[in-house]
Design a protein around this motif. Structure first.
Motif, PDB file in Angstrom:
ATOM      1  N   ALA A   1       0.830  -1.198   0.000  1.00  0.00           N
ATOM      2  CA  ALA A   1       0.000   0.000   0.000  1.00  0.00           C
ATOM      3  C   ALA A   1       0.863   1.244   0.000  1.00  0.00           C
ATOM      4  CB  ALA A   1      -0.907  -0.008   1.224  1.00  0.00           C
ATOM      5  N   GLU A   2       0.219   2.380  -0.201  1.00  0.00           N
ATOM      6  CA  GLU A   2       0.938   3.662  -0.191  1.00  0.00           C
ATOM      7  C   GLU A   2       0.071   4.713   0.497  1.00  0.00           C
ATOM      8  OE1 GLU A   2       2.833   7.035  -3.171  1.00  0.00           O
ATOM      9  OE2 GLU A   2       1.806   5.281  -3.978  1.00  0.00           O
ATOM     10  N   LEU A   3       0.704   5.474   1.359  1.00  0.00           N
ATOM     11  CA  LEU A   3      -0.009   6.531   2.074  1.00  0.00           C
ATOM     12  C   LEU A   3       0.868   7.778   2.075  1.00  0.00           C
ATOM     13  CD1 LEU A   3      -2.284   7.573   3.936  1.00  0.00           C
ATOM     14  CD2 LEU A   3      -1.048   6.567   5.848  1.00  0.00           C
ATOM     15  N   ASP A   4       0.470   8.786   1.293  1.00  0.00           N
ATOM     16  CA  ASP A   4       1.226  10.033   1.201  1.00  0.00           C
ATOM     17  C   ASP A   4       2.706   9.779   0.948  1.00  0.00           C
ATOM     18  OD1 ASP A   4       1.711  12.738   1.103  1.00  0.00           O
ATOM     19  OD2 ASP A   4       1.786  13.007   3.271  1.00  0.00           O
ATOM     20  N   GLY A   5       2.995   8.873   0.022  1.00  0.00           N
ATOM     21  CA  GLY A   5       4.387   8.607  -0.357  1.00  0.00           C
ATOM     22  C   GLY A   5       5.036   7.477   0.404  1.00  0.00           C
ATOM     23  N   TRP A   6       4.511   7.108   1.568  1.00  0.00           N
ATOM     24  CA  TRP A   6       5.050   5.989   2.348  1.00  0.00           C
ATOM     25  C   TRP A   6       4.513   4.683   1.762  1.00  0.00           C
ATOM     26  CZ3 TRP A   6       8.833   6.514   5.815  1.00  0.00           C
ATOM     27  CH2 TRP A   6       9.030   7.762   6.436  1.00  0.00           C
ATOM     28  N   ILE A   7       5.426   3.786   1.403  1.00  0.00           N
ATOM     29  CA  ILE A   7       5.044   2.546   0.722  1.00  0.00           C
ATOM     30  C   ILE A   7       5.434   1.346   1.578  1.00  0.00           C
ATOM     31  CG2 ILE A   7       5.359   1.137  -1.347  1.00  0.00           C
ATOM     32  CD1 ILE A   7       6.108   3.702  -2.834  1.00  0.00           C
ATOM     33  N   GLY A   8       4.508   0.406   1.731  1.00  0.00           N
ATOM     34  CA  GLY A   8       4.776  -0.790   2.515  1.00  0.00           C
ATOM     35  C   GLY A   8       3.486  -1.390   3.011  1.00  0.00           C
ATOM     36  N   HIS A   9       3.420  -1.677   4.297  1.00  0.00           N
ATOM     37  CA  HIS A   9       2.181  -2.246   4.856  1.00  0.00           C
ATOM     38  C   HIS A   9       2.174  -2.044   6.354  1.00  0.00           C
ATOM     39  CE1 HIS A   9      -1.379  -4.788   4.573  1.00  0.00           C
ATOM     40  NE2 HIS A   9      -1.144  -4.935   3.288  1.00  0.00           N
ATOM     41  N   ASN A  10       0.982  -2.114   6.907  1.00  0.00           N
ATOM     42  CA  ASN A  10       0.875  -2.113   8.351  1.00  0.00           C
ATOM     43  C   ASN A  10       0.207  -3.400   8.761  1.00  0.00           C
ATOM     44  OD1 ASN A  10      -1.692  -1.695   7.574  1.00  0.00           O
ATOM     45  ND2 ASN A  10      -2.167  -0.177   9.106  1.00  0.00           N
ATOM     46  N   GLY A  11       0.172  -3.684  10.039  1.00  0.00           N
ATOM     47  CA  GLY A  11      -0.431  -4.926  10.485  1.00  0.00           C
ATOM     48  C   GLY A  11      -0.960  -4.812  11.892  1.00  0.00           C
ATOM     49  N   GLU A  12      -2.009  -5.568  12.156  1.00  0.00           N
ATOM     50  CA  GLU A  12      -2.595  -5.603  13.492  1.00  0.00           C
ATOM     51  C   GLU A  12      -3.141  -6.996  13.757  1.00  0.00           C
ATOM     52  OE1 GLU A  12      -5.616  -2.669  14.087  1.00  0.00           O
ATOM     53  OE2 GLU A  12      -4.600  -1.239  12.798  1.00  0.00           O
ATOM     54  N   LEU A  13      -3.005  -7.440  14.961  1.00  0.00           N
ATOM     55  CA  LEU A  13      -3.742  -8.577  15.453  1.00  0.00           C
ATOM     56  C   LEU A  13      -3.750  -8.449  16.957  1.00  0.00           C
ATOM     57  CD1 LEU A  13      -1.663 -11.847  14.911  1.00  0.00           C
ATOM     58  CD2 LEU A  13      -0.740  -9.579  15.069  1.00  0.00           C
ATOM     59  N   PRO A  14      -4.583  -9.225  17.645  1.00  0.00           N
ATOM     60  CA  PRO A  14      -4.765  -8.940  19.061  1.00  0.00           C
ATOM     61  C   PRO A  14      -3.452  -8.782  19.817  1.00  0.00           C
ATOM     62  CG  PRO A  14      -6.380 -10.523  18.359  1.00  0.00           C
ATOM     63  CD  PRO A  14      -5.454 -10.335  17.200  1.00  0.00           C
ATOM     64  N   GLY A  15      -3.264  -7.589  20.378  1.00  0.00           N
ATOM     65  CA  GLY A  15      -2.093  -7.309  21.193  1.00  0.00           C
ATOM     66  C   GLY A  15      -0.933  -6.667  20.468  1.00  0.00           C
ATOM     67  N   TYR A  16      -0.970  -6.618  19.150  1.00  0.00           N
ATOM     68  CA  TYR A  16       0.197  -6.163  18.396  1.00  0.00           C
ATOM     69  C   TYR A  16      -0.212  -5.268  17.217  1.00  0.00           C
ATOM     70  CZ  TYR A  16       2.588  -9.993  20.808  1.00  0.00           C
ATOM     71  OH  TYR A  16       3.104 -10.834  21.774  1.00  0.00           O
ATOM     72  N   GLU A  17       0.601  -4.237  16.992  1.00  0.00           N
ATOM     73  CA  GLU A  17       0.437  -3.393  15.805  1.00  0.00           C
ATOM     74  C   GLU A  17       1.823  -3.089  15.230  1.00  0.00           C
ATOM     75  OE1 GLU A  17      -1.943   0.060  16.334  1.00  0.00           O
ATOM     76  OE2 GLU A  17      -3.591  -1.014  17.324  1.00  0.00           O
ATOM     77  N   THR A  18       1.904  -3.044  13.919  1.00  0.00           N
ATOM     78  CA  THR A  18       3.183  -2.841  13.243  1.00  0.00           C
ATOM     79  C   THR A  18       2.991  -1.962  12.020  1.00  0.00           C
ATOM     80  OG1 THR A  18       3.890  -5.067  13.901  1.00  0.00           O
ATOM     81  CG2 THR A  18       5.139  -4.008  12.136  1.00  0.00           C
ATOM     82  N   ILE A  19       3.959  -1.125  11.742  1.00  0.00           N
ATOM     83  CA  ILE A  19       4.029  -0.384  10.483  1.00  0.00           C
ATOM     84  C   ILE A  19       5.438  -0.579   9.932  1.00  0.00           C
ATOM     85  CG2 ILE A  19       4.049   1.910   9.408  1.00  0.00           C
ATOM     86  CD1 ILE A  19       1.897   2.743  11.420  1.00  0.00           C
ATOM     87  N   ALA A  20       5.542  -0.934   8.656  1.00  0.00           N
ATOM     88  CA  ALA A  20       6.844  -1.132   8.012  1.00  0.00           C
ATOM     89  C   ALA A  20       6.769  -0.523   6.621  1.00  0.00           C
ATOM     90  CB  ALA A  20       7.184  -2.624   7.933  1.00  0.00           C
TER      91      ALA A  20
END
Length: 409
Positions: A323-342
């Motif tokens: 995905a891309e958000l305002d020029g930032w390209i990669g992905h984010n992730g969530e599951l119970p207890g954890y969140e990540t952006i890379a």
């Protein structure tokens, strides 16, 4: 990006940590490496700590690398509320939907090998998919199949909440999805669905001739030098690891979810990694080139991956498992207890990795996005991470979904 709904998660729940946690202050002295100019580093330290206090986040890890400059790599707070062990940047964490970047990479490698065609119907490779003669591999990878997202099924959510240690098979996940009619005809629009990536995981197994975790290890993770990254076959997580806290429970109590079984997310969100491994992975993901100069994907295939299509959310695009958000390209992730952006910002030659060990929030939205917004306002003010609230999933168990044009399990 993150939720790029990317961004979606079994986990998507975001309720404020309870009062129990609210009294916990992040560790006064952040740990980790930092060689960024002292003024900027100090501003980042103060802003991140303030955001953690505001949202009652137990622990945060942040890595910001700008090519040619000293990195900012820090850990704040605790990895384990029971023992008070501080979070460290080399700890393993569950990365939710960032998993999709690995699964789709495997599919695209099979495309490069001439074993899979992006515009072939999925029925060419897998039986039993409703409307599979009309849904292409490409539409699964870019979230335009129309297939119902199994992590929005109330019965699955209730079953998971009742027994988060249960082992789910990919077929059980698909059976859940296929009980529902398609949400729209293939290609009609964009809609994040973990069902798509589970099918792609089975595609890799069928055509690649190996279990998905083995194929990824040999063809994606090892070539990229990701020694601390793996797709678990059960609830295991390597030590040292970050404990993750969620209130996706029958009574809404906040609990430690670190030993919950992520098989419900499988190819869409079960991967384990570290900040350092994600730092190595994101540039390879975005450029298609491995650290040793070899190709992760052929240039033409990489170009197709990065063709960001509208998601319906302003400023967010989605390609093939990215995905891309305002020029930032990669992905984010969530599951119970954890969140990540890379993610990576090519214009600034910058890579950003954020890990948060809580998805409990009811006031500040997605917690990893809160930290990303805090960091980018200071470090890259022309490209601030602002994920629209509507781009976040509404149900708890879903491996992040990505934000439309750019990216969350």
């Amino acid at each position: 990006m993150g939720r790029y709904r990317t961004p979606t998660v079994l986990a998507a729940a975001s309720l404020l940590l309870t009062a129990l946690c609210a009294g916990q202050a992040p560790a006064a002295a952040p740990q980790g490496r930092i060689d960024i100019d002292p003024v900027t580093a100090g501003r980042l330290d103060d802003a991140i700590t303030a955001a953690m206090h505001k949202a009652a986040i137990p622990g945060v890890g942040v890595g910001l690398w700008i090519d040619g400059e000293a990195p900012y790599v820090r850990a704040f707070g605790t990895a384990d509320k029971a023992t008070g062990v501080p979070i460290k940047t080399d700890m393993h964490t569950r990365i939710g939907s960032v998993t999709k970047t690995f699964t789709v990479t495997a599919v695209l490698q099979l495309v490069d090998d001439g074993k899979v065609r992006l515009d072939a119907p999925i029925s060419t490779y897998l039986d039993g998919v409703p409307g599979g003669d009309e849904i292409t591999v490409r539409q699964l990878a870019d979230m335009r199949s129309g297939l119902f997202n199994y992590t929005e099924d109330p019965r699955l959510l209730d079953a998971y909440k009742a027994d988060p240690h249960r082992a789910w098979t990919p077929q059980e996940l698909l059976d859940t999805a296929f009980r529902h009619p398609a949400n729209f005809p293939p290609g009609a629009r964009w809609e994040y669905s973990n069902t798509n990536t589970v099918l792609l995981g089975l595609l890799v197994e069928k055509v690649g001739g190996q279990p998905l975790h083995t194929y990824l290890q040999q063809h994606v993770l090892e070539p990229a030098g990701l020694d601390a990254t793996s797709l678990p076959t059960g609830a295991e997580i390597a030590s040292p690891y970050v404990h993750g806290y969620t209130n996706f429970t029958p009574d809404g109590a906040t609990v430690d979810a670190s030993t919950w079984n992520p098989s419900w997310a499988w190819a869409a969100g079960a991967t384990i990694s570290t900040i350092d491994d994600l730092h190595a992975w994101v540039p390879a993901l975005v450029t298609g080139k491995l650290p040793d100069g070899d190709r992760l994907l052929e240039p033409g295939t990489q170009a197709q991956r990065l063709r960001m299509m509208p998601t319906g959310y302003p400023g967010i695009g989605y390609g093939l498992g990215i995905a891309e958000l305002d020029g930032w390209i990669g992905h984010n992730g969530e599951l119970p207890g954890y969140e990540t952006i890379a993610v990576r910002l090519p214009q600034a030659r910058a890579t950003l990795v954020i890990v948060v060990n809580s998805d409990v929030d009811g006031k500040f939205g997605n917690l990893s996005s809160l930290i990303a917004n805090t960091v980018t306002k200071i470090a890259t003010p022309d490209h601030v991470w602002e994920l629209p609230p509507a781009a976040h999933p509404n149900t708890v168990p879903e491996p992040s979904a990505p934000p439309a044009p750019t990216p969350s399990a």
